[in-house]
Scaffold this motif. Structure first.
Motif, PDB file in Angstrom:
ATOM      1  N   LEU A  31       0.835  -1.201   0.000  1.00  0.00           N
ATOM      2  CA  LEU A  31       0.000   0.000   0.000  1.00  0.00           C
ATOM      3  C   LEU A  31       0.870   1.251   0.000  1.00  0.00           C
ATOM      4  O   LEU A  31       1.887   1.312   0.697  1.00  0.00           O
ATOM      5  CB  LEU A  31      -0.889   0.021   1.242  1.00  0.00           C
ATOM      6  CG  LEU A  31      -1.994  -1.030   1.330  1.00  0.00           C
ATOM      7  CD1 LEU A  31      -2.571  -1.056   2.742  1.00  0.00           C
ATOM      8  CD2 LEU A  31      -3.084  -0.751   0.311  1.00  0.00           C
ATOM      9  N   SER A  32       0.444   2.270  -0.733  1.00  0.00           N
ATOM     10  CA  SER A  32       1.056   3.595  -0.598  1.00  0.00           C
ATOM     11  C   SER A  32       0.490   4.233   0.676  1.00  0.00           C
ATOM     12  O   SER A  32      -0.575   3.831   1.150  1.00  0.00           O
ATOM     13  CB  SER A  32       0.707   4.456  -1.810  1.00  0.00           C
ATOM     14  OG  SER A  32      -0.669   4.771  -1.789  1.00  0.00           O
ATOM     15  N   ALA A  81      -3.278   3.569   2.225  1.00  0.00           N
ATOM     16  CA  ALA A  81      -3.475   3.148   3.620  1.00  0.00           C
ATOM     17  C   ALA A  81      -4.316   4.186   4.359  1.00  0.00           C
ATOM     18  O   ALA A  81      -5.208   3.846   5.141  1.00  0.00           O
ATOM     19  CB  ALA A  81      -2.132   2.948   4.310  1.00  0.00           C
ATOM     20  N   ALA A 111       1.737   1.066   5.439  1.00  0.00           N
ATOM     21  CA  ALA A 111       2.412   1.294   4.154  1.00  0.00           C
ATOM     22  C   ALA A 111       3.897   0.941   4.225  1.00  0.00           C
ATOM     23  O   ALA A 111       4.614   1.116   3.244  1.00  0.00           O
ATOM     24  CB  ALA A 111       2.241   2.759   3.744  1.00  0.00           C
TER      25      ALA A 111
END
Ligand code: GTP
Ligand code: MG
Length: 138
Positions: free
Chosen positions: A40-41, A45, A66
């Motif tokens: 996740l970036s 997130a 992240a």
């Protein structure tokens, strides 16, 4: 039959615990009907946890989620939402029952190894956040 979103968090993927965690879900009768490993970036997130945006731990939570890959998955079964939360155990591992994922594997209240949807409406939203209908293969 019900579906719920499960996330194996970075503290667990980092320690190679995805198999041990999924064994607990499967032993409890939950079926993994969708699954992927993603990183996740911080923006993604943050969006996923936007409901917690005013809580004091929000920044820490987003940074943690992240930090390393996670495994996002859909679990299916009778009362899957409640059953998943039972198998996960209490948010704080110090309060989690014996045999639960968080009791056995979580490091702290923040780095607590798994996420699970908390109600039918959030389960629906959270599944749609990560998966298209085509990716759900019961
Ligand atoms: P989720 O399944 O991850 O939603 O956990 P939960 O429903 O048991 O807990 P809640 O929704 O209240 O909080 C969401 C997540 O925020 C938790 O799983 C923790 O990772 C994190 N969190 C909750 N409380 C704290 C806290 O006091 N400190 C920190 N650092 N993180 C927290
Ligand atoms: Mg929650």
């Amino acid at each position: 039959i019900e579906r719920t979103l499960s996330i194996i968090k970075p503290d667990a993927t980092r320690r190679n615990l995805t198999g041990k965690i999924n064994a607990k879900f499967e032993d409890a009768g939950l079926r993994i009907v969708a699954q992927k490993r993603i990183h996740l970036s911080p923006a993604q997130a943050g969006q996923f946890y936007v409901v917690h945006k005013d809580r004091p731990f929000y920044g820490e939570l987003v940074e943690f989620m992240a930090s390393e890959p996670v495994v996002v998955q859909v679990l299916e079964g009778e009362n899957a939402i409640a059953k998943n939360r039972e198998v996960m155990g209490a948010t704080n591992p110090a309060q989690a029952d014996a045999g639960t994922i968080r009791k056995d594997f979580a490091l702290s209240v923040g780095e607590n190894s798994v996420h699970g949807s908390d109600a039918p409406e959030t389960a629906k939203e959270e599944i749609a956040f990560f998966f298209s209908g085509l990716e759900l293969v019961g």
